[in-house]
Design a protein around this motif. Structure first.
Motif, PDB file in Angstrom:
ATOM      1  N   LYS A 148      32.936 -57.701  13.563  1.00 35.46           N
ATOM      2  CA  LYS A 148      32.745 -56.247  13.662  1.00 35.46           C
ATOM      3  C   LYS A 148      33.413 -55.713  14.921  1.00 35.46           C
ATOM      4  O   LYS A 148      33.593 -56.427  15.911  1.00 35.46           O
ATOM      5  CB  LYS A 148      31.255 -55.895  13.679  1.00 35.46           C
ATOM      6  CG  LYS A 148      30.466 -56.382  12.466  1.00 35.46           C
ATOM      7  CD  LYS A 148      30.785 -55.590  11.237  1.00 35.46           C
ATOM      8  CE  LYS A 148      29.890 -55.992  10.069  1.00 35.46           C
ATOM      9  NZ  LYS A 148      30.233 -55.301   8.824  1.00 35.46           N
ATOM     10  N   GLN A 201      32.612 -50.853  18.571  1.00 36.65           N
ATOM     11  CA  GLN A 201      31.811 -49.660  18.266  1.00 36.65           C
ATOM     12  C   GLN A 201      30.663 -50.009  17.309  1.00 36.65           C
ATOM     13  O   GLN A 201      29.537 -49.528  17.476  1.00 36.65           O
ATOM     14  CB  GLN A 201      32.682 -48.561  17.633  1.00 36.65           C
ATOM     15  CG  GLN A 201      33.671 -47.934  18.606  1.00 36.65           C
ATOM     16  CD  GLN A 201      34.998 -48.700  18.667  1.00 36.65           C
ATOM     17  OE1 GLN A 201      35.100 -49.824  18.158  1.00 36.65           O
ATOM     18  NE2 GLN A 201      36.002 -48.106  19.296  1.00 36.65           N
ATOM     19  N   GLU A 202      30.946 -50.842  16.313  1.00 37.26           N
ATOM     20  CA  GLU A 202      29.911 -51.247  15.359  1.00 37.26           C
ATOM     21  C   GLU A 202      28.837 -52.091  16.047  1.00 37.26           C
ATOM     22  O   GLU A 202      27.649 -51.955  15.756  1.00 37.26           O
ATOM     23  CB  GLU A 202      30.540 -52.024  14.199  1.00 37.26           C
ATOM     24  CG  GLU A 202      31.365 -51.156  13.261  1.00 37.26           C
ATOM     25  CD  GLU A 202      32.117 -51.982  12.230  1.00 37.26           C
ATOM     26  OE1 GLU A 202      31.913 -51.746  11.024  1.00 37.26           O
ATOM     27  OE2 GLU A 202      32.900 -52.872  12.627  1.00 37.26           O
TER      28      GLU A 202
END
Length: 202
Positions: free
Chosen positions: A176, A179-180
């Protein structure tokens, strides 16, 4: 004669003690209560799981090699298991019921795999969430290309609270974005599975 009588009395007392005060298993989750119906042909104690560092995917001595052959139908990882008697993921809520844990054999489609070394995978649940599958005693890994393959897993399903830091670690392992990962801000109640064996169906 007195010796034999004394020996018999001591033996009876020892057996009575262990029957009244059985030793408690060291388990990551609550065992199925005594007298509880077995689920899907299983009724053993919950196996000992990996420790927290291992669950988070940290390297250590004695861990299996990360060189794993690509996923192929019929291949097993960990304990050898067959697809016979496996329940679909949709049947898990019924199998688990109101208990905290249940030993079951399940079949589903792997939706994500740890891209660091294959130390966990996820299976979608009936409510659209993900059940993380970890591996007993951190003794085996699965191929990183297992996502999209139908698999059978055998072991223990249980409810648990996964800490935010561990969720962020899993997100990084899954590739990921930053930001995730940063968007994960709280602990989460999840279904988790501790597998002693995984079999690729197709």
């Amino acid at each position: 004669m007195k010796f034999l009588i004394s020996f018999a009395v001591v033996l009876v007392l020892i057996l009575a003690y262990f029957r009244l005060f059985p030793s408690a298993p060291i388990n990551p989750v609550l065992p199925v209560p005594q007298g509880q119906e077995e689920v899907n042909g299983h009724n053993a104690d919950v196996p000992k799981g990996a420790n927290e560092d291992e669950e988070a995917g940290e390297e250590g001595e004695g861990h299996p090699s990360t060189s794993i052959a690509p996923a192929t139908p019929g291949q097993t990882y960990g304990a050898a298991i067959s697809p016979d008697g496996a329940l679909p993921m949709t049947a898990l809520p019924t199998a688990l019921g109101t208990r905290d844990s249940a030993q079951v054999k399940l079949t589903g489609k792997a939706s994500a795999v740890c891209q660091a070394k294959g130390c966990w995978m996820t299976l979608p649940t009936a409510d659209g969430k993900e059940m993380r599958v970890r591996f007993k005693d951190y003794a085996f890994f699965v191929p990183k290309d297992l996502s999209g393959h139908d698999v059978v897993v055998s072991g223990w399903a249980y409810r648990s609270t996964v800490p935010k830091a561990e969720l962020q670690h899993y997100a990084k392992d899954a590739g990921k974005s930053d930001q995730e990962v940063a968007a994960i801000t709280q602990d989460e109640q999840q279904l988790t599975f501790l597998a002693d064996g995984v079999r690729v169906v197709n």
